[in-house]
Design a protein around this motif. Sequence first.
Motif, PDB file in Angstrom:
ATOM      1  N   TYR A  25       1.429 -17.011  -8.042  1.00 32.95           N
ATOM      2  CA  TYR A  25       0.452 -15.904  -7.797  1.00 32.95           C
ATOM      3  C   TYR A  25       1.166 -14.895  -7.306  1.00 32.95           C
ATOM      4  CZ  TYR A  25      -3.164 -19.646  -8.305  1.00 32.95           C
ATOM      5  OH  TYR A  25      -3.904 -20.523  -8.815  1.00 32.95           O
ATOM      6  N   LEU A  26       0.760 -13.647  -7.503  1.00 32.09           N
ATOM      7  CA  LEU A  26       1.622 -12.499  -7.209  1.00 32.09           C
ATOM      8  C   LEU A  26       0.528 -11.392  -6.552  1.00 32.09           C
ATOM      9  CD1 LEU A  26       3.498 -12.358 -10.368  1.00 32.09           C
ATOM     10  CD2 LEU A  26       4.461 -12.304  -8.087  1.00 32.09           C
ATOM     11  N   PHE A  27       0.983 -10.816  -5.483  1.00 33.30           N
ATOM     12  CA  PHE A  27       0.075  -9.902  -4.629  1.00 33.30           C
ATOM     13  C   PHE A  27       0.793  -8.460  -4.557  1.00 33.30           C
ATOM     14  CE2 PHE A  27      -2.744 -13.354  -3.851  1.00 33.30           C
ATOM     15  CZ  PHE A  27      -1.974 -14.529  -3.904  1.00 33.30           C
ATOM     16  N   TRP A  28       0.093  -7.531  -4.116  1.00 30.66           N
ATOM     17  CA  TRP A  28       0.620  -6.203  -3.656  1.00 30.66           C
ATOM     18  C   TRP A  28      -0.241  -5.872  -2.288  1.00 30.66           C
ATOM     19  CZ3 TRP A  28       4.912  -3.196  -4.011  1.00 30.66           C
ATOM     20  CH2 TRP A  28       5.662  -3.412  -4.994  1.00 30.66           C
ATOM     21  N   TYR A  29       0.356  -5.912  -1.248  1.00 30.45           N
ATOM     22  CA  TYR A  29      -0.302  -5.288  -0.005  1.00 30.45           C
ATOM     23  C   TYR A  29       0.020  -3.886   0.355  1.00 30.45           C
ATOM     24  CZ  TYR A  29      -1.848 -10.148   1.054  1.00 30.45           C
ATOM     25  OH  TYR A  29      -2.477 -11.228   1.344  1.00 30.45           O
ATOM     26  N   VAL A  30      -0.756  -3.170   0.974  1.00 24.13           N
ATOM     27  CA  VAL A  30      -0.429  -1.876   1.602  1.00 24.13           C
ATOM     28  C   VAL A  30      -0.423  -1.892   3.189  1.00 24.13           C
ATOM     29  CG1 VAL A  30      -2.797  -0.852   1.217  1.00 24.13           C
ATOM     30  CG2 VAL A  30      -0.735   0.583   1.607  1.00 24.13           C
ATOM     31  N   GLN A  31       0.431  -1.285   3.924  1.00 27.42           N
ATOM     32  CA  GLN A  31       0.481  -1.303   5.443  1.00 27.42           C
ATOM     33  C   GLN A  31       0.530   0.092   5.750  1.00 27.42           C
ATOM     34  OE1 GLN A  31       3.624  -2.952   7.411  1.00 27.42           O
ATOM     35  NE2 GLN A  31       2.458  -3.434   8.954  1.00 27.42           N
ATOM     36  N   TYR A  32      -0.545   0.816   6.543  1.00 31.93           N
ATOM     37  CA  TYR A  32      -0.575   2.295   7.349  1.00 31.93           C
ATOM     38  C   TYR A  32       0.121   1.803   8.509  1.00 31.93           C
ATOM     39  CZ  TYR A  32      -3.399   2.958   3.229  1.00 31.93           C
ATOM     40  OH  TYR A  32      -3.809   3.146   1.929  1.00 31.93           O
ATOM     41  N   PRO A  33       0.952   2.876   8.967  1.00 34.19           N
ATOM     42  CA  PRO A  33       1.418   2.819  10.239  1.00 34.19           C
ATOM     43  C   PRO A  33       0.729   1.969  11.332  1.00 34.19           C
ATOM     44  CG  PRO A  33       1.789   5.026   9.260  1.00 34.19           C
ATOM     45  CD  PRO A  33       0.724   4.498   8.629  1.00 34.19           C
ATOM     46  N   ASN A  34       1.330   1.310  12.128  1.00 33.87           N
ATOM     47  CA  ASN A  34       1.231   0.462  13.045  1.00 33.87           C
ATOM     48  C   ASN A  34      -0.489  -0.292  13.008  1.00 33.87           C
ATOM     49  OD1 ASN A  34       3.032   0.885  14.998  1.00 33.87           O
ATOM     50  ND2 ASN A  34       2.252   3.139  14.965  1.00 33.87           N
ATOM     51  N   GLN A  35      -0.583  -0.685  11.476  1.00 33.47           N
ATOM     52  CA  GLN A  35      -1.799  -1.697  11.066  1.00 33.47           C
ATOM     53  C   GLN A  35      -1.180  -2.732  10.460  1.00 33.47           C
ATOM     54  OE1 GLN A  35      -4.947   0.648   9.210  1.00 33.47           O
ATOM     55  NE2 GLN A  35      -4.516   2.499  10.353  1.00 33.47           N
TER      56      GLN A  35
ATOM     57  N   GLY B 197      -6.515  -2.625  -8.915  1.00 34.20           N
ATOM     58  CA  GLY B 197      -6.616  -3.055  -7.671  1.00 34.20           C
ATOM     59  C   GLY B 197      -7.572  -1.762  -6.971  1.00 34.20           C
ATOM     60  N   ILE B 198      -7.495  -1.738  -5.811  1.00 36.85           N
ATOM     61  CA  ILE B 198      -8.334  -0.742  -5.147  1.00 36.85           C
ATOM     62  C   ILE B 198      -7.465   0.681  -4.915  1.00 36.85           C
ATOM     63  CG2 ILE B 198      -9.579  -2.389  -3.545  1.00 36.85           C
ATOM     64  CD1 ILE B 198      -7.491  -1.563  -1.266  1.00 36.85           C
ATOM     65  N   ASN B 199      -8.100   1.630  -4.799  1.00 38.23           N
ATOM     66  CA  ASN B 199      -7.443   3.003  -4.694  1.00 38.23           C
ATOM     67  C   ASN B 199      -6.741   3.546  -5.811  1.00 38.23           C
ATOM     68  OD1 ASN B 199      -8.198   2.741  -1.993  1.00 38.23           O
ATOM     69  ND2 ASN B 199      -6.309   2.182  -0.946  1.00 38.23           N
ATOM     70  N   GLY B 200      -7.304   2.960  -7.023  1.00 41.14           N
ATOM     71  CA  GLY B 200      -6.411   3.459  -8.317  1.00 41.14           C
ATOM     72  C   GLY B 200      -5.152   2.723  -8.721  1.00 41.14           C
ATOM     73  N   PHE B 201      -4.925   1.734  -7.899  1.00 38.31           N
ATOM     74  CA  PHE B 201      -3.536   0.977  -8.287  1.00 38.31           C
ATOM     75  C   PHE B 201      -3.733   0.045  -9.278  1.00 38.31           C
ATOM     76  CE2 PHE B 201      -0.387   2.868  -5.574  1.00 38.31           C
ATOM     77  CZ  PHE B 201      -1.027   3.451  -4.477  1.00 38.31           C
ATOM     78  N   GLU B 202      -2.632  -0.158 -10.151  1.00 39.95           N
ATOM     79  CA  GLU B 202      -2.627  -1.315 -10.892  1.00 39.95           C
ATOM     80  C   GLU B 202      -1.388  -1.850 -11.143  1.00 39.95           C
ATOM     81  OE1 GLU B 202      -3.964   0.607 -14.713  1.00 39.95           O
ATOM     82  OE2 GLU B 202      -2.048   0.970 -15.292  1.00 39.95           O
ATOM     83  N   ALA B 203      -1.237  -3.005 -11.385  1.00 43.74           N
ATOM     84  CA  ALA B 203       0.120  -3.787 -11.521  1.00 43.74           C
ATOM     85  C   ALA B 203       0.088  -4.578 -13.031  1.00 43.74           C
ATOM     86  CB  ALA B 203       0.381  -4.603 -10.446  1.00 43.74           C
ATOM     87  N   GLU B 204       1.152  -4.770 -13.665  1.00 43.23           N
ATOM     88  CA  GLU B 204       1.578  -5.512 -14.709  1.00 43.23           C
ATOM     89  C   GLU B 204       2.344  -6.753 -14.486  1.00 43.23           C
ATOM     90  OE1 GLU B 204       2.107  -3.496 -18.217  1.00 43.23           O
ATOM     91  OE2 GLU B 204       1.469  -5.079 -19.493  1.00 43.23           O
ATOM     92  N   PHE B 205       1.877  -7.896 -14.760  1.00 38.55           N
ATOM     93  CA  PHE B 205       2.562  -9.172 -14.499  1.00 38.55           C
ATOM     94  C   PHE B 205       3.374  -9.261 -15.897  1.00 38.55           C
ATOM     95  CE2 PHE B 205       4.314 -13.057 -13.573  1.00 38.55           C
ATOM     96  CZ  PHE B 205       3.876 -14.108 -14.627  1.00 38.55           C
ATOM     97  N   ASN B 206       4.745  -9.383 -15.719  1.00 39.06           N
ATOM     98  CA  ASN B 206       5.534  -9.505 -16.799  1.00 39.06           C
ATOM     99  C   ASN B 206       6.404 -10.936 -16.823  1.00 39.06           C
ATOM    100  OD1 ASN B 206       7.890  -9.812 -18.775  1.00 39.06           O
ATOM    101  ND2 ASN B 206       7.706  -7.560 -19.098  1.00 39.06           N
ATOM    102  N   LYS B 207       6.142 -12.101 -17.234  1.00 42.29           N
ATOM    103  CA  LYS B 207       6.802 -13.292 -16.852  1.00 42.29           C
ATOM    104  C   LYS B 207       8.017 -13.168 -17.257  1.00 42.29           C
ATOM    105  CE  LYS B 207       5.783 -18.178 -17.373  1.00 42.29           C
ATOM    106  NZ  LYS B 207       4.986 -19.390 -17.731  1.00 42.29           N
ATOM    107  N   SER B 208       8.537 -12.900 -18.452  1.00 44.58           N
ATOM    108  CA  SER B 208       9.660 -12.819 -19.226  1.00 44.58           C
ATOM    109  C   SER B 208      10.768 -12.059 -18.172  1.00 44.58           C
ATOM    110  CB  SER B 208       9.847 -12.465 -20.558  1.00 44.58           C
ATOM    111  OG  SER B 208       9.526 -10.937 -20.694  1.00 44.58           O
ATOM    112  N   GLN B 209      10.214 -11.032 -17.672  1.00 42.49           N
ATOM    113  CA  GLN B 209      11.326 -10.270 -17.036  1.00 42.49           C
ATOM    114  C   GLN B 209      10.909 -10.546 -15.194  1.00 42.49           C
ATOM    115  OE1 GLN B 209      11.048  -6.339 -17.764  1.00 42.49           O
ATOM    116  NE2 GLN B 209      11.383  -6.184 -19.792  1.00 42.49           N
ATOM    117  N   THR B 210      10.165 -11.324 -15.208  1.00 41.51           N
ATOM    118  CA  THR B 210       9.734 -12.063 -13.925  1.00 41.51           C
ATOM    119  C   THR B 210       9.563 -10.843 -12.769  1.00 41.51           C
ATOM    120  OG1 THR B 210      12.088 -12.144 -13.027  1.00 41.51           O
ATOM    121  CG2 THR B 210      11.051 -14.187 -13.899  1.00 41.51           C
ATOM    122  N   SER B 211       8.670  -9.913 -13.180  1.00 36.58           N
ATOM    123  CA  SER B 211       8.337  -8.455 -12.514  1.00 36.58           C
ATOM    124  C   SER B 211       6.837  -8.599 -12.284  1.00 36.58           C
ATOM    125  CB  SER B 211       8.653  -7.226 -13.426  1.00 36.58           C
ATOM    126  OG  SER B 211       8.152  -7.272 -14.677  1.00 36.58           O
TER     127      SER B 211
END
Lengths: 115, 112
Positions: free
Chosen positions: A32-42, A59-73
């Motif tokens: 499973y894959l995740f993206w997290y965001v960290q604001y300063p000192n949080q 995801g939230i805040n207008g972000f999106e991500a694409e899973f590419n299994k062949s490129q492991t990205s």
Amino acid sequence: AQSVTQLDSQVPVFEEAPVELRCNYSSSVSVYLFWYVQYPNQGLQLLLKYLSGSTLVKGINGFEAEFNKSQTSFHLRKPSVHISDTAEYFCAVREATGGGNKLTFGTGTQLKVEL
Amino acid sequence: SQTIHQWPATLVQPVGSPLSLECTVEGTSNPNLYWYRQAAGRGLQLLFYSVGIGQISSEVPQNLSASRPQDRQFILSSKKLLLSDSGFYLCAWGRRLNTEAFFGQGTRLTVV
């Protein structure tokens, strides 16, 4: 064991421009894959996650991500960034079965949005 | 809803002094609990995780220890701090059958 590589330690971008933050992973099992965001000192806030199904994840805040299994990205994108998106972004991976919720993180990418 | 509390937010301690950081989770039972450390430019490193009371797994050898005296309480300790223990410490929890981890606000530890 899994590993995550975030090649870009810093990404400067102008406001309203598009951005892509890169993430590549290595694993001998399904993950499973995740993206997290960290604001300063949080703590970390979950942006989005890929578990299965459609490879394009929104995801939230207008972000999106694409899973590419062949490129492991699992690159993170936003078509138009805002000043408030300035933060550090972490890609993470965990085993799809077992693993006890243990997440392996990349070293992070600092996104700096400029006027 | 579930919440995770971590304190203190910042801490400055002299070398050789003891350490105790506390983390508690509310609104859930029997969570998996984690301690991560974030050092500058090095991402997040998993230090300890726990799947139940008294059950602690250490991921890396270090000057720190962890304990779980109650179901929703996780404590990070050291008997004698080193300069290299400085960093940002994050507690997190996860549901047994779920996928993501939920993080506290972190503790900035500076050892001087």
